[in-house]
Design a protein around this motif. Structure first.
Motif, PDB file in Angstrom:
ATOM      1  N   ARG A   1       0.858  -1.175   0.000  1.00  0.00           N
ATOM      2  CA  ARG A   1       0.000   0.000   0.000  1.00  0.00           C
ATOM      3  C   ARG A   1       0.895   1.225   0.000  1.00  0.00           C
ATOM      4  NH1 ARG A   1      -2.484  -3.380   3.919  1.00  0.00           N
ATOM      5  NH2 ARG A   1      -4.575  -4.028   3.314  1.00  0.00           N
ATOM      6  N   SER A   2       0.822   2.018  -1.068  1.00  0.00           N
ATOM      7  CA  SER A   2       1.819   3.082  -1.125  1.00  0.00           C
ATOM      8  C   SER A   2       1.565   4.064  -2.240  1.00  0.00           C
ATOM      9  CB  SER A   2       3.208   2.470  -1.337  1.00  0.00           C
ATOM     10  OG  SER A   2       3.204   1.765  -2.565  1.00  0.00           O
TER      11      SER A   2
ATOM     12  N   SER B   1     -16.600  19.627   6.840  1.00  0.00           N
ATOM     13  CA  SER B   1     -17.674  19.321   5.894  1.00  0.00           C
ATOM     14  C   SER B   1     -17.844  17.830   5.640  1.00  0.00           C
ATOM     15  CB  SER B   1     -17.429  20.049   4.566  1.00  0.00           C
ATOM     16  OG  SER B   1     -16.176  19.689   4.023  1.00  0.00           O
ATOM     17  N   ILE B   2     -16.810  17.020   5.930  1.00  0.00           N
ATOM     18  CA  ILE B   2     -16.939  15.568   5.746  1.00  0.00           C
ATOM     19  C   ILE B   2     -16.627  14.801   7.033  1.00  0.00           C
ATOM     20  CG2 ILE B   2     -16.547  15.589   3.257  1.00  0.00           C
ATOM     21  CD1 ILE B   2     -13.643  14.751   3.779  1.00  0.00           C
ATOM     22  N   GLY B   3     -16.616  15.497   8.161  1.00  0.00           N
ATOM     23  CA  GLY B   3     -16.484  14.835   9.444  1.00  0.00           C
ATOM     24  C   GLY B   3     -15.113  14.281   9.766  1.00  0.00           C
ATOM     25  N   VAL B   4     -14.067  14.812   9.160  1.00  0.00           N
ATOM     26  CA  VAL B   4     -12.712  14.314   9.429  1.00  0.00           C
ATOM     27  C   VAL B   4     -12.101  15.055  10.609  1.00  0.00           C
ATOM     28  CG1 VAL B   4     -10.340  14.196   8.547  1.00  0.00           C
ATOM     29  CG2 VAL B   4     -12.265  13.537   7.084  1.00  0.00           C
ATOM     30  N   ASP B   5     -11.578  14.311  11.565  1.00  0.00           N
ATOM     31  CA  ASP B   5     -10.842  14.850  12.710  1.00  0.00           C
ATOM     32  C   ASP B   5      -9.851  13.766  13.103  1.00  0.00           C
ATOM     33  OD1 ASP B   5      -9.856  15.882  15.055  1.00  0.00           O
ATOM     34  OD2 ASP B   5     -11.819  16.343  15.927  1.00  0.00           O
ATOM     35  N   ALA B   6      -8.614  13.878  12.639  1.00  0.00           N
ATOM     36  CA  ALA B   6      -7.676  12.766  12.771  1.00  0.00           C
ATOM     37  C   ALA B   6      -6.257  13.249  13.031  1.00  0.00           C
ATOM     38  CB  ALA B   6      -7.697  11.925  11.499  1.00  0.00           C
ATOM     39  N   PRO B   7      -5.468  12.422  13.714  1.00  0.00           N
ATOM     40  CA  PRO B   7      -4.047  12.724  13.918  1.00  0.00           C
ATOM     41  C   PRO B   7      -3.229  12.315  12.698  1.00  0.00           C
ATOM     42  CG  PRO B   7      -4.602  10.680  15.005  1.00  0.00           C
ATOM     43  CD  PRO B   7      -5.888  11.205  14.407  1.00  0.00           C
ATOM     44  N   PHE B   8      -1.957  12.654  12.750  1.00  0.00           N
ATOM     45  CA  PHE B   8      -1.049  12.356  11.650  1.00  0.00           C
ATOM     46  C   PHE B   8      -0.014  11.318  12.034  1.00  0.00           C
ATOM     47  CE2 PHE B   8      -2.355  16.523   9.977  1.00  0.00           C
ATOM     48  CZ  PHE B   8      -2.414  16.257   8.620  1.00  0.00           C
ATOM     49  N   ALA B   9       0.452  10.606  11.021  1.00  0.00           N
ATOM     50  CA  ALA B   9       1.632   9.761  11.134  1.00  0.00           C
ATOM     51  C   ALA B   9       2.610  10.214  10.046  1.00  0.00           C
ATOM     52  CB  ALA B   9       1.279   8.292  10.932  1.00  0.00           C
ATOM     53  N   PRO B  10       3.886  10.396  10.376  1.00  0.00           N
ATOM     54  CA  PRO B  10       4.853  10.767   9.336  1.00  0.00           C
ATOM     55  C   PRO B  10       5.118   9.593   8.410  1.00  0.00           C
ATOM     56  CG  PRO B  10       5.964  10.376  11.422  1.00  0.00           C
ATOM     57  CD  PRO B  10       4.494  10.294  11.708  1.00  0.00           C
ATOM     58  N   LEU B  11       5.224   9.874   7.124  1.00  0.00           N
ATOM     59  CA  LEU B  11       5.484   8.848   6.127  1.00  0.00           C
ATOM     60  C   LEU B  11       6.836   9.096   5.473  1.00  0.00           C
ATOM     61  CD1 LEU B  11       2.009   8.803   4.325  1.00  0.00           C
ATOM     62  CD2 LEU B  11       2.729   7.482   6.335  1.00  0.00           C
TER      63      LEU B  11
ATOM     64  N   GLN C   1       8.984   3.289  -2.535  1.00  0.00           N
ATOM     65  CA  GLN C   1       7.585   3.617  -2.322  1.00  0.00           C
ATOM     66  C   GLN C   1       7.410   4.386  -1.017  1.00  0.00           C
ATOM     67  OE1 GLN C   1       5.676  -0.207  -2.378  1.00  0.00           O
ATOM     68  NE2 GLN C   1       5.448  -0.195  -4.592  1.00  0.00           N
ATOM     69  N   LEU C   2       6.476   5.308  -1.040  1.00  0.00           N
ATOM     70  CA  LEU C   2       6.133   6.023   0.172  1.00  0.00           C
ATOM     71  C   LEU C   2       5.257   5.123   1.029  1.00  0.00           C
ATOM     72  CD1 LEU C   2       6.312   8.795   1.659  1.00  0.00           C
ATOM     73  CD2 LEU C   2       4.092   9.312   0.643  1.00  0.00           C
ATOM     74  N   ASP C   3       5.716   4.824   2.232  1.00  0.00           N
ATOM     75  CA  ASP C   3       4.938   3.976   3.122  1.00  0.00           C
ATOM     76  C   ASP C   3       3.577   4.610   3.414  1.00  0.00           C
ATOM     77  OD1 ASP C   3       7.049   2.181   3.285  1.00  0.00           O
ATOM     78  OD2 ASP C   3       7.923   3.199   5.015  1.00  0.00           O
ATOM     79  N   ALA C   4       2.553   3.781   3.480  1.00  0.00           N
ATOM     80  CA  ALA C   4       1.205   4.252   3.779  1.00  0.00           C
ATOM     81  C   ALA C   4       0.990   4.328   5.283  1.00  0.00           C
ATOM     82  CB  ALA C   4       0.184   3.305   3.167  1.00  0.00           C
ATOM     83  N   PRO C   5      -0.005   5.097   5.741  1.00  0.00           N
ATOM     84  CA  PRO C   5      -0.355   5.072   7.166  1.00  0.00           C
ATOM     85  C   PRO C   5      -0.737   3.655   7.575  1.00  0.00           C
ATOM     86  CG  PRO C   5      -1.473   6.883   6.047  1.00  0.00           C
ATOM     87  CD  PRO C   5      -0.862   6.030   4.984  1.00  0.00           C
ATOM     88  N   PRO C   6      -0.527   3.269   8.809  1.00  0.00           N
ATOM     89  CA  PRO C   6      -0.902   1.926   9.260  1.00  0.00           C
ATOM     90  C   PRO C   6      -2.369   1.633   8.961  1.00  0.00           C
ATOM     91  CG  PRO C   6       0.403   3.042  10.931  1.00  0.00           C
ATOM     92  CD  PRO C   6       0.098   4.070   9.884  1.00  0.00           C
TER      93      PRO C   6
ATOM     94  N   VAL D   1      -0.457  14.973   1.770  1.00  0.00           N
ATOM     95  CA  VAL D   1      -1.144  14.238   2.839  1.00  0.00           C
ATOM     96  C   VAL D   1      -1.934  13.102   2.202  1.00  0.00           C
ATOM     97  CG1 VAL D   1      -2.935  14.346   4.625  1.00  0.00           C
ATOM     98  CG2 VAL D   1      -1.285  16.221   4.383  1.00  0.00           C
ATOM     99  N   ALA D   2      -1.750  11.885   2.712  1.00  0.00           N
ATOM    100  CA  ALA D   2      -2.419  10.709   2.160  1.00  0.00           C
ATOM    101  C   ALA D   2      -3.216  10.004   3.240  1.00  0.00           C
ATOM    102  CB  ALA D   2      -1.389   9.744   1.567  1.00  0.00           C
ATOM    103  N   GLY D   3      -4.295   9.363   2.849  1.00  0.00           N
ATOM    104  CA  GLY D   3      -5.114   8.624   3.800  1.00  0.00           C
ATOM    105  C   GLY D   3      -5.874   7.513   3.114  1.00  0.00           C
TER     106      GLY D   3
END
Length: 229
Positions: free
Chosen positions: A18-19, A87-97, A104-109, A133-135
């Motif tokens: 996943r990347s 507007s889409i209900g997102v409220d989340a912390p970050f993980a550095p990638l 490949q850029l590692d994906a969030p867990p 920023v990826a999710g």
């Protein structure tokens, strides 16, 4: 966004790798371009109309107190701590990638559905340059942080709280979907000298053979306000 639901059973095991694929070559002032995709899930994506978003996490206790200032070309470097898209209900912390040995850029867990990732060797959100920023759109267990990313509209706002206590407020310019096989790197990751934000997740149909979605959803946004503690 969840992709259109496949007609038959999806793979039982999660997709490998996943990347976002990052080429070795740098562009401009050493900014790496993302080349391919961000693979969200191998599970059957749930239909947005019948699922609930992950419950918003509690906001950080230290909230900015000053009014938002006028837009600026960019802020000093400071790592992001939280992303909010009301507007889409997102409220989340970050993980550095970071970029792994395969390029490949590692994906969030994938075991944390309410988690965004940012490319730690690129611009931090609010800093001059293009911050990436990826999710996940979904995971093996269900919907994830960027499930409804594709429903954003021009003018919607994205607030990113940074480690220095400031909040970088971005305004959405456009939301577009691109084939992973013909991804416009230069357009998406171009540095125009100001603070830009790109939010990326998967979209389109799910390819069961490749265990990957066929498209990427990309949100283009620019720094519109800054709030300081």
């Amino acid at each position: 966004m969840a992709a259109p639901q496949p007609s038959d059973t999806a793979p039982a095991s999660p997709a490998l790798g996943r990347s976002l694929l990052w080429p070795v070559a740098a562009v401009g002032l050493g900014f790496l371009l993302v080349h391919n995709s961000f693979d969200a899930s191998a599970g059957v994506p749930p239909a947005p109309a019948v699922v609930s978003l992950p419950a918003p996490s509690k906001p950080a206790s230290t909230a900015p107190s000053a009014a938002a200032s006028a837009p600026s070309p960019g802020l000093p470097r400071s790592e992001p701590e939280r992303i909010r898209i009301r507007s889409i209900g997102v409220d989340a912390p970050f993980a550095p990638l970071s970029i792994g040995p395969s390029g490949q850029l590692d994906a969030p867990p994938a075991n944390d559905a309410n988690l965004a990732g940012w490319f730690k060797d690129g611009a931090t959100p609010g800093e001059r340059g293009t911050s990436v920023v990826a999710g996940h759109v979904d995971t093996k267990t269900g919907p994830a942080v960027f499930l409804l990313l594709s429903t954003l509209k021009a003018g919607n706002t994205v607030d990113i709280t940074r480690r220095d206590g400031s909040v970088a407020g971005f305004k959405v310019d456009s939301v577009e979907t691109f084939s992973k096989e013909d991804f416009p790197n230069e357009r998406v990751y171009a540095d125009n000298g100001r603070a830009q934000l790109r939010l990326i997740t998967c979209g389109g149909a799910y390819d069961k053979k490749k265990k990957d979605y066929k498209d990427n959803v990309v949100v283009f946004a620019h720094l519109a306000s800054t709030t300081h503690p």
